[in-house]
Each structure stands twice: as C-alpha cells, then as structure tokens.
Write a protein that holds these residues in place. Structure first.
Motif, PDB file in Angstrom:
ATOM      1  N   ASP A 210      50.375  50.356  54.430  1.00 55.55           N
ATOM      2  CA  ASP A 210      50.225  49.424  55.553  1.00 55.55           C
ATOM      3  C   ASP A 210      50.943  49.903  56.810  1.00 55.55           C
ATOM      4  N   LEU A 211      51.866  50.852  56.658  1.00 57.55           N
ATOM      5  CA  LEU A 211      52.690  51.290  57.779  1.00 57.55           C
ATOM      6  C   LEU A 211      52.306  52.692  58.225  1.00 57.55           C
ATOM      7  N   GLU A 212      52.153  52.856  59.537  1.00 59.47           N
ATOM      8  CA  GLU A 212      51.932  54.166  60.141  1.00 59.47           C
ATOM      9  C   GLU A 212      53.279  54.746  60.570  1.00 59.47           C
ATOM     10  N   VAL A 213      53.326  56.045  60.760  1.00 65.61           N
ATOM     11  CA  VAL A 213      54.552  56.689  61.240  1.00 65.61           C
ATOM     12  C   VAL A 213      54.930  56.104  62.600  1.00 65.61           C
ATOM     13  N   LEU A 257      61.209  50.862  58.786  1.00 60.39           N
ATOM     14  CA  LEU A 257      60.751  51.868  59.739  1.00 60.39           C
ATOM     15  C   LEU A 257      60.154  53.033  58.963  1.00 60.39           C
ATOM     16  N   ARG A 258      58.957  53.459  59.401  1.00 60.90           N
ATOM     17  CA  ARG A 258      58.344  54.629  58.761  1.00 60.90           C
ATOM     18  C   ARG A 258      58.438  55.826  59.686  1.00 60.90           C
ATOM     19  N   MET A 259      58.850  56.930  59.123  1.00 62.62           N
ATOM     20  CA  MET A 259      58.949  58.187  59.867  1.00 62.62           C
ATOM     21  C   MET A 259      58.441  59.313  58.971  1.00 62.62           C
ATOM     22  N   GLU A 260      58.375  60.491  59.521  1.00 64.88           N
ATOM     23  CA  GLU A 260      57.989  61.638  58.707  1.00 64.88           C
ATOM     24  C   GLU A 260      59.084  61.899  57.669  1.00 64.88           C
ATOM     25  N   PRO A 261      58.717  62.074  56.397  1.00 62.31           N
ATOM     26  CA  PRO A 261      59.742  62.302  55.371  1.00 62.31           C
ATOM     27  C   PRO A 261      60.673  63.461  55.688  1.00 62.31           C
ATOM     28  N   LYS A 262      60.156  64.477  56.383  1.00 59.09           N
ATOM     29  CA  LYS A 262      60.995  65.638  56.703  1.00 59.09           C
ATOM     30  C   LYS A 262      62.097  65.302  57.703  1.00 59.09           C
ATOM     31  N   ILE A 278      59.570  55.696  54.446  1.00 60.41           N
ATOM     32  CA  ILE A 278      59.871  54.314  54.849  1.00 60.41           C
ATOM     33  C   ILE A 278      61.290  53.982  54.414  1.00 60.41           C
ATOM     34  N   VAL A 279      62.099  53.491  55.348  1.00 63.90           N
ATOM     35  CA  VAL A 279      63.470  53.090  55.054  1.00 63.90           C
ATOM     36  C   VAL A 279      63.645  51.619  55.433  1.00 63.90           C
ATOM     37  N   ALA A 280      64.584  50.977  54.777  1.00 63.47           N
ATOM     38  CA  ALA A 280      64.888  49.562  55.050  1.00 63.47           C
ATOM     39  C   ALA A 280      66.380  49.422  55.315  1.00 63.47           C
ATOM     40  N   TYR A 281      66.709  48.749  56.422  1.00 60.39           N
ATOM     41  CA  TYR A 281      68.101  48.528  56.781  1.00 60.39           C
ATOM     42  C   TYR A 281      68.311  47.060  57.145  1.00 60.39           C
ATOM     43  N   SER A 282      69.547  46.626  57.021  1.00 61.77           N
ATOM     44  CA  SER A 282      69.903  45.267  57.449  1.00 61.77           C
ATOM     45  C   SER A 282      69.607  45.117  58.942  1.00 61.77           C
ATOM     46  N   LYS A 283      69.105  43.952  59.304  1.00 63.98           N
ATOM     47  CA  LYS A 283      68.778  43.670  60.702  1.00 63.98           C
ATOM     48  C   LYS A 283      70.006  43.183  61.476  1.00 63.98           C
ATOM     49  N   ILE A 284      71.119  42.979  60.776  1.00 65.03           N
ATOM     50  CA  ILE A 284      72.309  42.388  61.387  1.00 65.03           C
ATOM     51  C   ILE A 284      73.275  43.476  61.814  1.00 65.03           C
ATOM     52  N   LEU A 294      65.406  46.807  68.668  1.00 64.14           N
ATOM     53  CA  LEU A 294      64.975  47.716  69.731  1.00 64.14           C
ATOM     54  C   LEU A 294      64.926  49.136  69.168  1.00 64.14           C
ATOM     55  N   ASN A 295      63.713  49.642  69.017  1.00 59.54           N
ATOM     56  CA  ASN A 295      63.516  50.931  68.358  1.00 59.54           C
ATOM     57  C   ASN A 295      63.179  52.022  69.365  1.00 59.54           C
ATOM     58  N   GLU A 296      63.896  53.157  69.279  1.00 63.09           N
ATOM     59  CA  GLU A 296      63.554  54.342  70.053  1.00 63.09           C
ATOM     60  C   GLU A 296      62.727  55.240  69.138  1.00 63.09           C
ATOM     61  N   ARG A 297      61.431  55.209  69.329  1.00 62.31           N
ATOM     62  CA  ARG A 297      60.508  55.794  68.364  1.00 62.31           C
ATOM     63  C   ARG A 297      60.718  57.283  68.153  1.00 62.31           C
ATOM     64  N   GLN A 298      61.012  58.009  69.205  1.00 63.21           N
ATOM     65  CA  GLN A 298      61.112  59.461  69.089  1.00 63.21           C
ATOM     66  C   GLN A 298      62.384  59.905  68.367  1.00 63.21           C
ATOM     67  N   THR A 299      63.455  59.129  68.519  1.00 62.56           N
ATOM     68  CA  THR A 299      64.744  59.528  67.949  1.00 62.56           C
ATOM     69  C   THR A 299      65.076  58.795  66.656  1.00 62.56           C
ATOM     70  N   HIS A 300      64.279  57.761  66.319  1.00 58.98           N
ATOM     71  CA  HIS A 300      64.556  56.892  65.167  1.00 58.98           C
ATOM     72  C   HIS A 300      65.871  56.136  65.334  1.00 58.98           C
ATOM     73  N   HIS A 301      66.250  55.913  66.570  1.00 55.29           N
ATOM     74  CA  HIS A 301      67.469  55.153  66.840  1.00 55.29           C
ATOM     75  C   HIS A 301      67.137  53.675  67.012  1.00 55.29           C
ATOM     76  N   LEU A 302      68.009  52.839  66.481  1.00 56.46           N
ATOM     77  CA  LEU A 302      67.862  51.387  66.607  1.00 56.46           C
ATOM     78  C   LEU A 302      68.997  50.876  67.476  1.00 56.46           C
ATOM     79  N   LEU A 303      68.654  50.140  68.535  1.00 54.36           N
ATOM     80  CA  LEU A 303      69.625  49.718  69.551  1.00 54.36           C
ATOM     81  C   LEU A 303      69.880  48.221  69.448  1.00 54.36           C
ATOM     82  N   CYS A 304      71.153  47.838  69.419  1.00 53.04           N
ATOM     83  CA  CYS A 304      71.517  46.415  69.436  1.00 53.04           C
ATOM     84  C   CYS A 304      71.514  45.931  70.885  1.00 53.04           C
TER      85      CYS A 304
END
Length: 360
Positions: A210-213, A257-262, A278-284, A294-304
């Motif tokens: 169900d999830l795309e990269v 969040l889904r990303m390339e496994p590599k 696909i990884v799962a992290y706490s939203k808190i 807030l997701n930075e798609r290219q870097t896989h960074h999540l911003l609070c």
C-alpha cells in the motif's frame, strides 16, 4: 495672602494643603476591655478554624461525591445534582470558596480589632526614596510586625498558620485531576505482538504494497480508531472508548515511512524491525512531547514543528538537530497474513525525556 500660597517661599517650606488636624482618638473596646480583646481573639481564631474545616470538607467531597457518568463524546453527566448543578462541583466550589473567605475575614477582623490603632499622616515624598527613608520604612515594617501582636497572640498566630496550611489541601488534592504521575505511564503502550498497524482516522489495516517509496502515514494500533459499523470490528480485538482511548492514543501513535531498503542504517539488534524499507517510529517528540509529522522526503528527516528537533528515520530515529535529548523510539514490525503488525511494544519509553527516566 496665606503663607502657604506665597510663590516666594522655598518648596520645602510650603505645605500643599494646610494640616486640618485630626479628631481626638477614640479607643476601641478591645483597647480598653481585656474581655473584649480576648473575645475578639477567639473570633479571629474561629474564622481560621472554620477555614480549616472547609478545606477538610473539600477533600471529603472530592473523594465521596460521584462525578457522574462519562459519555462517549468525552463529556460527563452528573448523577447527583443540587439546584440543577452537579453536586460534586457545587460542594467543591463552595467549600474552597469558604475556606479562602474565612481566612480573609479573619485577617480583616484581626486588623480592625487587635492590631495597633494609630492615626498617621505625612506629606507626599519624591518617587525615589532616600536611603534614610528606606531605613525608616524597614524600621516601620518591623514596628508594624511587633504591633500586630502576632508574637504575643499564639492562638491567632497558630490558627492562621493552620488555616493557610489546610487551604493548600484542596490544591494538592486537585492535582490528582491532572492525570497520573509520569513515572511509569510512558514505559508501556497498548502495542503488543501481533497488533495490526492501521491508518489513523479510517482504521484500515496496511499492507506493505500500500505504500510507495517516500510515503508517510500516520498510524495507530488496531482498536484505537473508532469504527462506524459493527461489522468492521475484528473478532478478538478490544476497541477502546472515552478517556481510556485518548490516553492510549497519546502514547501509541506512530508514523510509517517507506524508503529504499538500501538507505536504511539498521541499529544494533534492529536488523529485522523494518519491512521492505518501511519503518515505524513513535509520533511523539522526545523533547516535550509534540506530535511530529513534517517529513523531508529526500533526507528521510522528520522535523518537530514545536522546537525544530530533527530525527533521521533512516538511522534509528537519531537526533540530527534541535533540543531533543534522545532518538525517536522505533516500533519493531513484521508481516502476518499480508498486513503490517507489531513484533512487540516499544523497547524504550515513548514521549518526552526527563531527568529521572531510566531509558535503558
């Protein structure tokens, strides 16, 4: 022409208004009658004792009166009422109000009948006081303390201190309504082995396909998303409601969040926690508990959005910027019957960090 209106006189020598004088001092009954003085002292102590009683009754009402039934929409319907209002609210408001009022009445009664009764008048002085004036003020405060009689009236002093101490009881008891202490409440969530991961709001289970990269999905454990139709409920799953539901969601919310496994850098012991990238992290957020999305798609960074703490979801949720003190907790996942499920609960506490937490 009056000498007080003479513009040629120095400012210091001229009074702005002629002193009209004071009428003869009339002593109070408590100043000349020892019986009246003792009676007033007992009256003041009585008000302070009444304040203590009201504080105790507040605590009794808090623990004995029923708050009512919690409705599905989060509101509470009172079962016991008084003049159309919830009996618990009326009792708590009246007892706390009387506890504070009796302290105020007692202090006023004390000041009017027992403290020193002296008339004073003085001219206005410049806003900036001289050092001599400051010393005189401190001396006057000390004299006022002595004239209040607090040192020689132990009954009044002790009942006042008791009333002030007792009035703190309602405040301490009221803290109970703020929720449980944080000690162990964030150590565990409702996630457990085999719990399906479902989309927030709609509650549909998620397949890896169900999830795309680059896709980021807000998710919950199955049972925390209210379903509109009874037939949608899956057998064996407990669906929470009301306050219990809100508490559970505040701790168990996750982000997928889904990303390339590599691109993934698996932490030690986490080699099998991801599924097909696909990884799962706490939203808190681990700083002060804000929800992150807030997701930075290219870097896989999540911003609070609160204080700009930034976490690298490709590297075990590591903090790369901001005030957060530790990485985002990661939820171990696997696939069962084609759907993403949890391997277990989080292996570390979720939510904000604090100094006494042992997160090992």
């Amino acid at each position: 022409m009056s000498e007080h209106n003479d513009p040629n006189l120095p400012v210091a020598a001229a009074e702005p208004i002629r002193d009209p004088g004071l009428p003869a001092h009339v002593p109070r009954p408590t100043d000349i009658d020892p019986k009246a003085e003792r009676r007033a002292e007992r009256q003041v102590a009585g008000f302070f004792l009444a304040s203590m009683l009201m504080a105790v009754l507040f605590c009794v009402a808090y623990f004995t009166l029923d708050l009512g039934k919690l409705e599905d929409d989060g509101t509470r319907k009172a079962t016991d009422t008084f003049i159309g209002l919830g009996a618990s609210n009326v009792a708590l408001g009246v007892t706390l109000g009387l506890a504070l009022m009796f302290i105020g009445i007692g202090v006023i009664h004390w000041a009017r009948k027992l403290m020193s009764d002296v008339e004073m008048s003085e001219l206005r002085h410049p806003a900036a006081s001289s050092e001599e004036d400051r010393e005189e003020t401190l001396a006057a405060l000390q004299a006022g303390l002595e004239e209040s009689g607090i040192a020689r009236r132990p009954l009044v002093r002790n009942t006042l201190l008791g009333a002030l101490g007792f009035v703190g009881l309602p405040l301490i008891v009221g803290l109970r309504d703020l929720g449980p202490l944080p000690g162990k409440t964030l150590e565990k969530t409702v996630w457990k082995e085999g719990t399906r991961i479902v989309r927030d709001v709609i509650g549909t289970p998620i397949r890896p396909s169900d999830l795309e990269v680059g896709d980021l999905v807000n998710a919950q454990p199955e049972g925390l998303v209210p379903l509109h139709h009874e037939e949608d409920h899956r057998e064996g799953v407990e669906y929470l409601e009301g306050a219990e539901l809100q508490v559970a969601k505040s701790k168990a919310s996750v982000i997928l969040l889904r990303m390339e496994p590599k691109d993934l850098k698996h932490g030690k012991g986490r080699e099998n926690w991801a599924v097909e990238g696909i990884v799962a992290y706490s939203k808190i957020c681990t700083h002060v508990g804000c929800p992150i999305a807030l997701n930075e798609r290219q870097t896989h960074h999540l911003l609070c959005p609160c204080h700009q703490s930034t976490f690298d979801l490709a590297d075990s949720g590591r903090v790369v910027f901001g005030p957060a003190a530790r990485a985002l907790p990661q939820l171990p996942m696997k696939v069962v019957d084609g759907y993403l499920v949890a391997q277990s609960d989080f292996t570390e506490p979720v939510g904000p960090s604090y100094w006494e937490r042992d997160s090992k």
